[in-house]
Motif scaffolding. Sequence first.
Motif, PDB file in Angstrom:
ATOM      1  N   ALA A  49     105.363  60.915  85.878  1.00  0.00           N
ATOM      2  CA  ALA A  49     105.389  62.234  86.511  1.00  0.00           C
ATOM      3  C   ALA A  49     105.120  62.128  88.004  1.00  0.00           C
ATOM      4  O   ALA A  49     105.732  62.840  88.803  1.00  0.00           O
ATOM      5  CB  ALA A  49     104.358  63.148  85.848  1.00  0.00           C
ATOM      6  N   VAL A  50     104.213  61.242  88.394  1.00  0.00           N
ATOM      7  CA  VAL A  50     103.930  61.034  89.820  1.00  0.00           C
ATOM      8  C   VAL A  50     105.149  60.419  90.504  1.00  0.00           C
ATOM      9  O   VAL A  50     105.511  60.809  91.619  1.00  0.00           O
ATOM     10  CB  VAL A  50     102.686  60.151  90.009  1.00  0.00           C
ATOM     11  CG1 VAL A  50     102.466  59.844  91.498  1.00  0.00           C
ATOM     12  CG2 VAL A  50     101.454  60.835  89.437  1.00  0.00           C
ATOM     13  N   ARG A  51     105.805  59.478  89.815  1.00  0.00           N
ATOM     14  CA  ARG A  51     107.023  58.876  90.379  1.00  0.00           C
ATOM     15  C   ARG A  51     108.090  59.939  90.592  1.00  0.00           C
ATOM     16  O   ARG A  51     108.762  59.974  91.639  1.00  0.00           O
ATOM     17  CB  ARG A  51     107.550  57.781  89.440  1.00  0.00           C
ATOM     18  CG  ARG A  51     108.725  56.993  90.028  1.00  0.00           C
ATOM     19  CD  ARG A  51     109.409  56.147  88.971  1.00  0.00           C
ATOM     20  NE  ARG A  51     110.139  56.956  88.033  1.00  0.00           N
ATOM     21  CZ  ARG A  51     111.346  57.479  88.263  1.00  0.00           C
ATOM     22  NH1 ARG A  51     111.954  57.283  89.426  1.00  0.00           N
ATOM     23  NH2 ARG A  51     111.939  58.200  87.333  1.00  0.00           N
ATOM     24  N   GLN A  52     108.242  60.837  89.625  1.00  0.00           N
ATOM     25  CA  GLN A  52     109.227  61.913  89.763  1.00  0.00           C
ATOM     26  C   GLN A  52     108.857  62.869  90.890  1.00  0.00           C
ATOM     27  O   GLN A  52     109.734  63.407  91.568  1.00  0.00           O
ATOM     28  CB  GLN A  52     109.358  62.659  88.437  1.00  0.00           C
ATOM     29  CG  GLN A  52     110.019  61.840  87.345  1.00  0.00           C
ATOM     30  CD  GLN A  52     110.034  62.546  86.010  1.00  0.00           C
ATOM     31  OE1 GLN A  52     109.535  63.673  85.876  1.00  0.00           O
ATOM     32  NE2 GLN A  52     110.590  61.894  84.991  1.00  0.00           N
ATOM     33  N   GLU A  85      95.857  61.479  98.862  1.00  0.00           N
ATOM     34  CA  GLU A  85      96.015  60.576 100.014  1.00  0.00           C
ATOM     35  C   GLU A  85      97.380  59.907 100.012  1.00  0.00           C
ATOM     36  O   GLU A  85      98.035  59.795 101.057  1.00  0.00           O
ATOM     37  CB  GLU A  85      94.908  59.531 100.013  1.00  0.00           C
ATOM     38  CG  GLU A  85      93.528  60.102 100.309  1.00  0.00           C
ATOM     39  CD  GLU A  85      92.470  59.025 100.381  1.00  0.00           C
ATOM     40  OE1 GLU A  85      92.833  57.827 100.349  1.00  0.00           O
ATOM     41  OE2 GLU A  85      91.280  59.368 100.472  1.00  0.00           O
ATOM     42  N   GLN A  86      97.812  59.468  98.832  1.00  0.00           N
ATOM     43  CA  GLN A  86      99.095  58.770  98.748  1.00  0.00           C
ATOM     44  C   GLN A  86     100.256  59.696  99.113  1.00  0.00           C
ATOM     45  O   GLN A  86     101.187  59.283  99.832  1.00  0.00           O
ATOM     46  CB  GLN A  86      99.299  58.202  97.338  1.00  0.00           C
ATOM     47  CG  GLN A  86      98.297  57.115  96.957  1.00  0.00           C
ATOM     48  CD  GLN A  86      97.020  57.661  96.343  1.00  0.00           C
ATOM     49  OE1 GLN A  86      96.634  58.806  96.608  1.00  0.00           O
ATOM     50  NE2 GLN A  86      96.374  56.855  95.511  1.00  0.00           N
ATOM     51  N   LEU A  87     100.213  60.935  98.648  1.00  0.00           N
ATOM     52  CA  LEU A  87     101.291  61.880  98.962  1.00  0.00           C
ATOM     53  C   LEU A  87     101.226  62.315 100.422  1.00  0.00           C
ATOM     54  O   LEU A  87     102.252  62.489 101.078  1.00  0.00           O
ATOM     55  CB  LEU A  87     101.232  63.092  98.035  1.00  0.00           C
ATOM     56  CG  LEU A  87     101.494  62.816  96.545  1.00  0.00           C
ATOM     57  CD1 LEU A  87     101.398  64.107  95.740  1.00  0.00           C
ATOM     58  CD2 LEU A  87     102.840  62.150  96.320  1.00  0.00           C
ATOM     59  N   ALA A  88     100.017  62.502 100.933  1.00  0.00           N
ATOM     60  CA  ALA A  88      99.874  62.903 102.338  1.00  0.00           C
ATOM     61  C   ALA A  88     100.395  61.835 103.281  1.00  0.00           C
ATOM     62  O   ALA A  88     100.828  62.148 104.404  1.00  0.00           O
ATOM     63  CB  ALA A  88      98.408  63.208 102.650  1.00  0.00           C
ATOM     64  N   ASP A  89     100.373  60.582 102.838  1.00  0.00           N
ATOM     65  CA  ASP A  89     100.858  59.484 103.678  1.00  0.00           C
ATOM     66  C   ASP A  89     102.379  59.368 103.693  1.00  0.00           C
ATOM     67  O   ASP A  89     102.933  58.631 104.500  1.00  0.00           O
ATOM     68  CB  ASP A  89     100.267  58.154 103.194  1.00  0.00           C
ATOM     69  CG  ASP A  89      98.795  58.000 103.572  1.00  0.00           C
ATOM     70  OD1 ASP A  89      98.349  58.720 104.486  1.00  0.00           O
ATOM     71  OD2 ASP A  89      98.111  57.173 102.957  1.00  0.00           O
ATOM     72  N   MET A  90     103.056  60.096 102.791  1.00  0.00           N
ATOM     73  CA  MET A  90     104.514  60.026 102.779  1.00  0.00           C
ATOM     74  C   MET A  90     105.063  60.701 104.043  1.00  0.00           C
ATOM     75  O   MET A  90     104.664  61.843 104.360  1.00  0.00           O
ATOM     76  CB  MET A  90     105.087  60.703 101.530  1.00  0.00           C
ATOM     77  CG  MET A  90     104.767  59.989 100.233  1.00  0.00           C
ATOM     78  SD  MET A  90     105.490  60.805  98.774  1.00  0.00           S
ATOM     79  CE  MET A  90     107.255  60.520  99.058  1.00  0.00           C
ATOM     80  N   ASN A 138     105.928  71.746  93.590  1.00  0.00           N
ATOM     81  CA  ASN A 138     104.826  72.035  92.671  1.00  0.00           C
ATOM     82  C   ASN A 138     104.749  70.871  91.691  1.00  0.00           C
ATOM     83  O   ASN A 138     105.476  70.813  90.706  1.00  0.00           O
ATOM     84  CB  ASN A 138     105.072  73.363  91.953  1.00  0.00           C
ATOM     85  CG  ASN A 138     103.827  73.872  91.248  1.00  0.00           C
ATOM     86  OD1 ASN A 138     102.735  73.353  91.451  1.00  0.00           O
ATOM     87  ND2 ASN A 138     103.996  74.884  90.423  1.00  0.00           N
ATOM     88  N   SER A 139     103.866  69.923  91.970  1.00  0.00           N
ATOM     89  CA  SER A 139     103.921  68.589  91.378  1.00  0.00           C
ATOM     90  C   SER A 139     103.203  68.475  90.036  1.00  0.00           C
ATOM     91  O   SER A 139     102.456  69.354  89.618  1.00  0.00           O
ATOM     92  CB  SER A 139     103.311  67.591  92.362  1.00  0.00           C
ATOM     93  OG  SER A 139     101.924  67.871  92.527  1.00  0.00           O
ATOM     94  N   CYS A 140     103.425  67.340  89.395  1.00  0.00           N
ATOM     95  CA  CYS A 140     102.790  67.003  88.119  1.00  0.00           C
ATOM     96  C   CYS A 140     102.198  65.601  88.231  1.00  0.00           C
ATOM     97  O   CYS A 140     102.734  64.747  88.939  1.00  0.00           O
ATOM     98  CB  CYS A 140     103.822  67.056  86.992  1.00  0.00           C
ATOM     99  SG  CYS A 140     103.149  66.641  85.360  1.00  0.00           S
ATOM    100  N   ALA A 145      99.372  66.651  91.174  1.00  0.00           N
ATOM    101  CA  ALA A 145      99.453  65.409  91.952  1.00  0.00           C
ATOM    102  C   ALA A 145      98.923  65.598  93.366  1.00  0.00           C
ATOM    103  O   ALA A 145      98.437  64.645  93.988  1.00  0.00           O
ATOM    104  CB  ALA A 145     100.892  64.895  91.989  1.00  0.00           C
ATOM    105  N   ALA A 146      98.994  66.809  93.890  1.00  0.00           N
ATOM    106  CA  ALA A 146      98.485  67.078  95.238  1.00  0.00           C
ATOM    107  C   ALA A 146      96.980  66.889  95.303  1.00  0.00           C
ATOM    108  O   ALA A 146      96.434  66.622  96.385  1.00  0.00           O
ATOM    109  CB  ALA A 146      98.852  68.489  95.674  1.00  0.00           C
TER     110      ALA A 146
END
Length: 391
Positions: A43-46, A75-80, A35-37, A69-70
């Motif tokens: 916060a995105v780095r964390q 896009e950036q998180l989905a690419d992880m 559950n992101s921030c 952040a979701a």
Amino acid sequence: MSGAEIISLGCRLNIAESERMKAMLDDADDVVVINSCAVTSEAVRQTRQAIRKARRERPDARLLVTGCAADIEREQLADMPEVNGIIANEKKLDPRVWNVPLPQAPPPPTRTRAFIAVQNGCDHACTFCVIPQGRGKSRSMTIAQVLREVEHHLEQGAREVVLTGVDVTSWGHDLPGAPPLGALVGSVLNEFASLSRLRMSSLDGIEIDEELFALFASEKRLMPHLHLSMQHGHDLMLKRMKRRHLRDDAVDLVSRLKARRPELAIGADLIAGFPTEEAKHHAANLSIIEELDIVHGHVFPYSPRPGTPAARMPQVDRSVVKARAAELREAVKRQRSRWLNTLVGETMPVLVERDGTGYAPNYARVECPADATPGEILKLTPAIVQEGMLV
């Protein structure tokens, strides 16, 4: 592992929502939800760090990301490679998204304090903030809905209730008749005589209505702890942030409240190194800490967020931003130390947490006896201050 593992980052609203997701996904096996921030680039780095750590610890789990952040960094998180899926922030409490039955009641508290999200979203447009992109427009629970949640948490043994949200003082603006936040707080206190501790999360001082002011000034069950969404101590920076208050508004509010209730402890969010900030602006930011007697300070080094007006303003050098943030933190630390020392020898009711510490009504952290039971309220008299805690 039985049930989903929920890893919560960021604000108290996320904590409240994580508890709901945990109850909703209680029968899910081998699922991890982050559950992101996204309130700052840190916060995105964390969030990314939490995703990688979760994958290392649970290599075979289905790893899903939700939270601000979701949406903002989708896009950036989905690419992880660690991520199996993204759940839109506004959908995360919808059982249909998770293919689970609708919960019949709010979840039991996993903490000694129950966090109730009475409001979500934000209608304002502060130039530094991306949260409206991740949370949408402001929307409120009705008084009846809040009272049902409070009742359930009290039945489950919660000793303190915390009312939280993205922009809590905008609660009620979207409801029939636009009731003020004070009406909600008053209703909770009037309905539940057994509730001994009600606490508010961060508030926009300019929107504290007369009824809420009167409750803060005189109602002992409303904890003497006011955390302001202050952001800066200089008027020009506040205007460039597109905040709705000026420095004197905060000073006047705190002065009037402390005249009525001297034990009130003040917290505040402060941003260091906002674009165009000069040394004189930073000096005003430092001086507001002593003027307001800020003892619970959250200092954020400014970081440009995508799509915000502030990201297009002239930026302060990163080394200067970090140095100013360190100065602000040190100033808060000094103010807090002076305040804590005034509490030595004072007997106060402390709500015991599960880590062996507890919180006084003014949110001072206190070391508890080794045999203390989480959730009980003890009368304790600290003898010293040790590492920022009363002992």
